[in-house]
Design an enzyme around this catalytic site. Structure first.
Site, PDB file in Angstrom:
ATOM      1  N   GLU A 125       0.820  -1.202   0.000  1.00 31.85           N
ATOM      2  CA  GLU A 125       0.000   0.000   0.000  1.00 31.85           C
ATOM      3  C   GLU A 125       0.856   1.256   0.000  1.00 31.85           C
ATOM      4  O   GLU A 125       1.960   1.285   0.532  1.00 31.85           O
ATOM      5  CB  GLU A 125      -0.905   0.042   1.229  1.00 31.85           C
ATOM      6  N   CYS A 383      -1.493   5.892  11.780  1.00 31.66           N
ATOM      7  CA  CYS A 383      -0.121   5.615  12.208  1.00 31.66           C
ATOM      8  C   CYS A 383       0.134   4.197  12.703  1.00 31.66           C
ATOM      9  O   CYS A 383      -0.549   3.701  13.581  1.00 31.66           O
ATOM     10  CB  CYS A 383       0.225   6.600  13.320  1.00 31.66           C
TER      11      CYS A 383
END
Length: 411
Positions: A125, A383
């Site tokens: 990704e 995150c």
């Protein structure tokens, strides 16, 4: 509300077999080759040696300035030469399996790359984070990771393989395609183009993997990305994040020269050994020494230290004091990253009040310490939680991907 586009169909065993056969017949890509490598490849393909320098200049422009992905679009190259190039090489983009757009504008792409040798196709990704005045692309360097950082979801996925320089650059090129960020080029079908202006101004090597465990391919990709005759990204707008592979930190400064970010997360060796196990090999004293000696440090070229805030683990005022002491004298910025929980983790995010107290102390000591606002949570792009399931291709279905991406990024 987020938007998701599934851009492929399910893989079957027959399709996987075709992937394997195709990998054995795959043509080399010109993308990701250095000029020297491209020269050797063109000569081997039959380009007269006296023409090679000119042809490289033409190809470099078409690949990295105009962003073409088909030799037929290279209009100042003869038809015969274009046919010869297409016979020997490829410049095709990877398959875009899925594109997701968060309500905050963050975008996440799932890319599929063909197998290498006898391996399977892999998926990774990339995440695009738009902000006022800039757009940052978070890029992966490996499929999986070897570091097993205890708070990081990516660390629960075993390393499948390193990405090549082509695959690293392909993330940037394809993202620019889909953002309409190449001049005079049609965007792909289904792409949703944001507002005017250059879309990708910064790149950060903060996706899947440890970039410095794939040093040569990362180096080649970043030198091409910063080449003034092509993609032309300033090295001050490229940030490489490492968990602390000390020998390659020195090499990064000497051979690449981009901005450096350190996944620090603890200021005591006994805790960092648990949170970031590479600390057992390269403890804090060695890591900080390498940071102090990084070339060109100044208030304009600071090291970014990433610090995930874990409740009752590393978020005390004593930790803040030790952090300031540890970094004393290093031009630095400290990104405080609220922890994003993921299934199976035992960690919790620090209370917001405690994060602010921590930040206030560090700020008062003279260090910028922004608290990163999580981006793209609704599309699993925040995150420390990137995790591809590409190493587990289901027998008759396409790969499923569950991912989150570091949102702290360089200037």
């Amino acid at each position: 509300m987020s938007i998701s586009f599934d851009l492929t169909i399910d893989d079957t065993r027959d399709q996987l077999a075709r992937h394997a056969r195709a990998s054995l017949e795959a043509k080399p890509s010109l993308i990701g080759m250095s000029r020297e490598e491209m020269a050797a490849a063109l000569i081997a393909a039959g380009v007269p040696e006296r023409q090679v320098k000119m042809r490289i200049s033409q190809l470099w422009h078409w690949l990295y300035v105009r962003g073409v992905s088909d030799f037929a679009d290279m209009r100042n190259i003869s038809k015969d030469l274009r046919a010869m190039l297409a016979q020997h090489f490829t410049i095709a983009r990877p398959e875009v399996v899925e594109e997701q757009i968060s309500q905050d504008g963050t975008r996440k792409w799932l890319f599929r790359f063909p197998p290498r040798g006898a391996g399977r196709p892999v998926e990774i990704e990339s995440v695009y984070i738009p902000e006022e005045g800039r757009g940052t692309l978070c890029i992966s360097s490996q499929v999986g990771c070897t570091l097993t950082c205890s708070f990081c979801h990516t660390g629960t996925q075993k390393l499948v393989r390193n990405l090549t320089s082509e695959e690293i650059l392909a993330q940037l090129l394809t993202a620019r395609d889909r953002l309409g960020d190449f001049p005079d080029k049609d965007t792909p079908d289904g792409a949703m183009v944001p507002a005017e202006g250059r879309k990708i101004t910064n790149i950060v090597m903060m996706g899947m993997g440890e970039p410095l465990y794939n040093f040569e391919e990362v180096k080649k990709a970043l030198l091409i990305a910063s080449d003034g005759d092509g993609l032309s990204l300033s090295k001050r707008r490229i940030t490489l994040s490492t968990s602390g592979v000390v020998p390659e930190i020195y090499r990064t400064g000497d051979e690449i020269g981009v901005m450096l970010a350190i996944s620090l997360h603890a200021v005591r060796d006994e805790l960092r050994d648990i949170l970031v196990p590479i600390n057992k090999k390269y403890p804090l004293a060695e890591l900080i020494k390498a940071c102090r000696e990084y070339p060109g440090l100044s208030n304009a070229k600071r090291i970014t230290f990433e610090y995930v805030m874990l409740k009752d683990i590393n978020d005390s005022l004593d930790d803040a004091k030790l952090l300031v002491k540890l970094l004393q004298g290093i031009p630095a910025k400290i990104n405080l990253i609220p922890f994003n929980p993921w299934p199976g983790t035992n960690y919790q995010c620090s209370d917001w009040e405690q994060i602010e107290k921590f930040a206030d102390y560090v700020n008062a000591a003279g260090y910028a310490s922004p608290i990163r606002t999580p981006r793209g949570r609704d599309i699993l792009a925040a995150c420390g939680q990137l995790k591809s399931e590409s190493e587990r291709l289901r027998k008759s279905e396409r790969l499923a991907l569950e991912a989150m991406m570091i949102a702290g990024h360089g200037e």
